[in-house]
Design an enzyme around this catalytic site. Structure first.
Site, PDB file in Angstrom:
ATOM      1  CB  CYS A  35      -0.933   0.093   1.200  1.00  0.00           C
ATOM      2  SG  CYS A  35      -1.921  -1.372   1.493  1.00  0.00           S
ATOM      3  NE  ARG A  39       6.546   0.761  -1.363  1.00  0.00           N
ATOM      4  CZ  ARG A  39       7.642   0.165  -0.934  1.00  0.00           C
ATOM      5  NH1 ARG A  39       7.678  -1.143  -0.814  1.00  0.00           N
ATOM      6  NH2 ARG A  39       8.697   0.849  -0.630  1.00  0.00           N
ATOM      7  CD1 TRP A  51      -1.100  -6.666  -1.568  1.00  0.00           C
ATOM      8  CD2 TRP A  51      -1.657  -6.140  -3.659  1.00  0.00           C
ATOM      9  NE1 TRP A  51      -0.997  -7.793  -2.326  1.00  0.00           N
ATOM     10  CE2 TRP A  51      -1.326  -7.510  -3.602  1.00  0.00           C
ATOM     11  CE3 TRP A  51      -2.051  -5.601  -4.892  1.00  0.00           C
ATOM     12  CZ2 TRP A  51      -1.374  -8.340  -4.728  1.00  0.00           C
ATOM     13  CZ3 TRP A  51      -2.090  -6.429  -5.997  1.00  0.00           C
ATOM     14  CH2 TRP A  51      -1.743  -7.779  -5.908  1.00  0.00           C
ATOM     15  CG  ASN A  96       0.774   2.156   3.827  1.00  0.00           C
ATOM     16  OD1 ASN A  96      -0.316   2.249   3.282  1.00  0.00           O
ATOM     17  ND2 ASN A  96       1.900   2.567   3.271  1.00  0.00           N
ATOM     18  N   GLY A  97      -0.343  -0.939   6.972  1.00  0.00           N
ATOM     19  CA  GLY A  97      -0.081  -1.794   8.131  1.00  0.00           C
ATOM     20  C   GLY A  97      -1.335  -2.547   8.526  1.00  0.00           C
ATOM     21  CD  GLU A 113       8.859 -20.642 -13.860  1.00  0.00           C
ATOM     22  OE1 GLU A 113       7.929 -21.117 -14.516  1.00  0.00           O
ATOM     23  OE2 GLU A 113       8.924 -19.437 -13.544  1.00  0.00           O
ATOM     24  CE  LYS A 162       9.224 -16.539 -15.635  1.00  0.00           C
ATOM     25  NZ  LYS A 162       8.318 -17.191 -14.739  1.00  0.00           N
ATOM     26  CD  GLU A 197       7.101 -15.231 -18.878  1.00  0.00           C
ATOM     27  OE1 GLU A 197       7.403 -15.913 -17.890  1.00  0.00           O
ATOM     28  OE2 GLU A 197       5.975 -14.730 -19.021  1.00  0.00           O
ATOM     29  CG  HIS A 208      13.046 -41.778 -24.169  1.00  0.00           C
ATOM     30  ND1 HIS A 208      13.091 -43.134 -24.427  1.00  0.00           N
ATOM     31  CD2 HIS A 208      13.328 -41.637 -22.841  1.00  0.00           C
ATOM     32  CE1 HIS A 208      13.346 -43.782 -23.298  1.00  0.00           C
ATOM     33  NE2 HIS A 208      13.505 -42.895 -22.323  1.00  0.00           N
ATOM     34  CE  LYS A 251       2.223 -10.427 -12.535  1.00  0.00           C
ATOM     35  NZ  LYS A 251       3.355 -11.370 -12.600  1.00  0.00           N
TER      36      LYS A 251
HETATM   37  C1  F6R Z   1       4.857 -16.709 -16.440  1.00  0.00           C
HETATM   38  C2  F6R Z   1       3.599 -16.303 -15.855  1.00  0.00           C
HETATM   39  C3  F6R Z   1       2.376 -17.026 -16.253  1.00  0.00           C
HETATM   40  C4  F6R Z   1       1.402 -17.173 -15.062  1.00  0.00           C
HETATM   41  C5  F6R Z   1       0.082 -17.787 -15.521  1.00  0.00           C
HETATM   42  C6  F6R Z   1      -0.868 -18.019 -14.379  1.00  0.00           C
HETATM   43  O1  F6R Z   1       5.926 -15.973 -15.942  1.00  0.00           O
HETATM   44  O2  F6R Z   1       3.547 -15.397 -15.082  1.00  0.00           O
HETATM   45  O3  F6R Z   1       2.673 -18.268 -16.797  1.00  0.00           O
HETATM   46  O4  F6R Z   1       2.012 -17.976 -14.095  1.00  0.00           O
HETATM   47  O5  F6R Z   1      -0.522 -16.940 -16.458  1.00  0.00           O
HETATM   48  O6  F6R Z   1      -1.200 -16.806 -13.761  1.00  0.00           O
HETATM   49  P1  F6R Z   1      -1.814 -16.763 -12.308  1.00  0.00           P
HETATM   50  O7  F6R Z   1      -0.781 -17.296 -11.370  1.00  0.00           O
HETATM   51  O8  F6R Z   1      -2.148 -15.328 -12.074  1.00  0.00           O
HETATM   52  O9  F6R Z   1      -3.036 -17.649 -12.317  1.00  0.00           O
END
Ligand code: F6R
Length: 663
Positions: free
Chosen positions: A53, A78, A125, A151-152, A536, A540, A543, A559, A658
């Site tokens: 926050c 934040r 948040w 905040n807190g 993973e 990374k 992407e 294989h 996101k």
């Molecule tokens: C990759 C990434 C995505 C999310 C996926 C699920 O870095 O961020 O693969 O992990 O879209 O998103 P959430 O966790 O918000 O359900």
């Protein structure tokens, strides 16, 4: 005893810390260990505020509205689930609040003149109550006289609220903060001025706070106070700016006073006075000059949110563990599962469902839960689970979904499918009040704070940490011994420092990433707990660098994939010293024999891997089940530094958002 303690909570003369320690001693000497534990939760909260926050306020000669909105934009990293502001216009205090981002608040007040020069604002948040206009700050009393941004956490808000309700106060929100507005109003009505009303209110609060308060009855004054949550006062020409983070101040001035715990600032157009919350003693504070690059302030000292979030991981883990991990008794305390704890004792199968990075966390959870809790686990990708008619048994099964945003459509569909089939649904979710958090029966919040970089980093390690806590929780309900519980809990507690040791290698990893930035294809391989880290790590890299990367289990190499390997196709091996280490070494030999370059993530002190790989990144030693929490960190840094070398838009990679709220 309980009554005695509640009375103490409401007693006006007890000062925060002393009071807290008294209670702690009483509990430790009289109550069984479970109570001692729950107090430790509070103690931890007491000394370590969740720094989420953002607060900003101003008083002076310039119009408040643009200063507040600009400050909120700078603080948005934040928290960004809701925002609000209050501005005194000479007649009345105008209040505007909305769910959503600062841009939504700016739109809401676009047509409003808000001509005043005094105001307070907040970006939130959620911790208590879902994100909504009603729960956004400023919070106010029913007469709309007192306005508070905070905040807190007010830990004792429930007894305080009950007492105020008995006195006739009506509450509008689900927040802990609203209690502060009502308490201040209560003392104003008893004749105190704003400064002393705030002091009296805060003396009754247990918890953490940075607060900024204004009142229509005393409109030319702002009161700022802090306890365990930062608050700063910036001294500009004719203008005073108060904020929780220097980023909201630095575009106005670099001359800043930092409030300490127990200090209260009474600020008006003529200047400010800082006094002690308990005895009104005046405190003379030095004004410090802050030397930050103003253009970088939103991300602190970091060039990108992704790097900032990678570096936040030690703190993220601490926040995820806070109050939940007891290394001494080998227990995990998960309050969000309390309501279903008895049902969980009887379950016979777990279906984990998630997408992307969260799915990778789920795959690691499968290894943890099967090995240590002895519960069969199946892991499904959200977009597949919803269409495959999974066989779910309402008597014995549970569906556990994992989601940072809590809004991913495919993951949400799994929750609804579980409900439809009468199966208990649980969530591991970062965003408080998100749809998944609301629709699951019970769950655990990550408490990782806002994750802004599109590529998930800190929430992934938090998801793994929560899965490890869940493993202890379910394992100890079954056959897991005290000794094993303690061993896992102690190893978890050591992780923040161990991650820091990996972060300290960032410069070396940067050089490595630069050297590999010309390669177009990468292979990532790992086994057992680190097979999901291979996929993973590859995710990374693809992407944020748009390079081709494949991840998979090392054992699959022969294989088919081995056919691709030559000197132009490097392989990243995740091969800590674990139960499958020798198998990984054999696979490395196979790659070497085809002239493939090898980058290895290995355990500190391992000399053998060095003779097989061109490049090695070392991670500290930990329990095998926790190695993924460490081994992912160099892979995050490798992807980040390569994307930076390639000059790409790291925080907002092309084509992805996101949160995937549609299918
Ligand atoms: C990759 C990434 C995505 C999310 C996926 C699920 O870095 O961020 O693969 O992990 O879209 O998103 P959430 O966790 O918000 O359900």
């Amino acid at each position: 005893m309980v009554f005695y303690i509640v009375n103490l909570i409401l007693s006006p003369h007890v000062e925060n810390t002393k009071f807290y320690l008294i209670i702690k001693i009483i509990f430790v000497s009289n109550f069984p260990s479970i109570f001692i534990h729950s107090l430790d939760i509070s103690l931890a909260l007491h000394y370590n505020a969740f720094i989420m926050c953002g607060i900003v306020g101003c008083i002076g000669t310039k119009k408040a509205k643009p200063i507040l909105l600009d400050g909120l934009r700078r603080l948005e990293y934040r928290g960004y689930d809701s925002a609000g502001l209050a501005v005194w216009d000479g007649q009345t205090v105008n209040l505007a609040k909305t769910k959503g981002r600062v841009a939504d608040l700016a739109e809401l007040v676009r047509e409003q003149a808000l001509a005043g020069t005094v105001g307070i604002a907040h970006t939130r948040w959620a911790t208590h109550g879902e994100p909504s206009a009603k729960n956004a700050h400023p919070q106010t009393d029913e007469d709309k006289n007192v306005f508070v941004v905070h905040n807190g956490i007010v830990e004792n808000y429930k007894p305080l609220k009950q007492k105020l309700e008995q006195l006739g106060h009506c509450f509008q929100s689900e927040t802990d903060t609203e209690v502060l507005a009502h308490l201040v109003e209560h003392f104003l009505k008893q004749g105190a001025d704003l400064e002393h009303a705030v002091k009296q209110a805060l003396r009754r609060v247990r918890g953490t706070y940075a607060v900024l308060v204004m009142a229509a009855s005393e409109p030319d004054t702002l009161i700022a106070a802090r306890f365990s949550s930062p608050l700063r006062i910036g001294m500009a020409d004719g203008q005073i700016i108060v904020a929780s983070d220097p980023s909201a101040i630095l575009s106005h001035t670099t001359q800043v006073i930092t409030l300490s715990d127990g200090e209260v600032a009474t600020i008006n157009r003529g200047g400010y006075t800082i006094t002690n919350i308990t005895n009104d003693e005046v405190i003379n504070k030095d004004v410090d000059a802050i030397e930050w690059d103003v253009s970088a302030i939103n991300k602190g000292a970091f060039e990108h949110f992704m790097l900032k979030e990678i570096f936040e991981q030690p703190e993220t883990l601490q926040n995820s563990f806070r109050g939940r991990l007891d290394p001494e008794s080998g227990l995990a305390v998960l309050g969000g599962l309390e309501s279903v704890a008895e049902q969980l004792r009887r379950i016979k199968r777990i279906h984990i469902v998630a997408c992307g990075t969260a799915y990778h966390a789920g795959l690691i959870g499968e290894y943890m839960l099967e090995e240590y809790a002895g519960i069969p686990v199946e892991v499904g990708i959200g977009s597949e689970f919803r269409y495959r008619n999974a066989v779910l048994d309402p008597e014995n099964d549970v569906v556990l979904v994992i989601s940072q945003s809590g809004e991913t459509a495919d993951t949400l569909a799994a929750v609804r499918e579980a409900k439809e089939k009468g199966v208990l649904s649980l969530g591991i979710v970062n965003v408080v009040g998100s749809t998944i958090a609301q629709e699951t029966k019970a769950g655990v919040y990550n408490h990782a704070g806002p994750e802004i970089g599109v590529a998930s980093t800190k929430v992934f390690v938090s998801q793994l940490a929560v899965l490890a806590l869940l493993t202890i929780f379910l394992g100890r309900q079954r056959q897991m011994s005290l000794v094993v519980g303690k061993r896992i809990a102690q190893a978890l507690a050591a992780l923040p420092e161990q991650i820091q040791a990996i972060l300290n290698q960032s410069e070396a990893i940067k050089k490595m990433a630069r050297a590999y930035s010309g390669y177009k294809d990468f292979f990532y391989l790992g086994r057992k707990y680190n097979f999901p880290i291979a996929i993973e790590g590859a995710l990374k890299l693809k992407e944020i660098t748009y390079r081709h990367a494949e991840g998979g289990p090392s054992g699959e190499l022969k294989h088919g994939p081995l056919a691709m390997i030559d000197e132009s196709f490097p392989t990243v091996f995740i091969c800590p010293q674990d139960s499958v280490y020798d198998k990984n070494v054999s696979n490395m030999e196979e790659v070497r024999a085809r002239h493939g370059r090898i980058i290895a993530v290995a355990t500190e002190g391992n000399g053998e891997v060095k003779s097989l790989a061109q490049d090695v990144i070392y991670i500290p030693k930990t329990l095998e089940m926790l190695t993924p929490i460490l081994s992912v960190v160099p892979l995050q840094l490798f992807a980040y530094h390569m994307a930076r070398e390639l000059g790409l838009d790291i925080d907002k990679p092309r084509n992805i958002a996101k949160s995937a709220t549609v299918e």
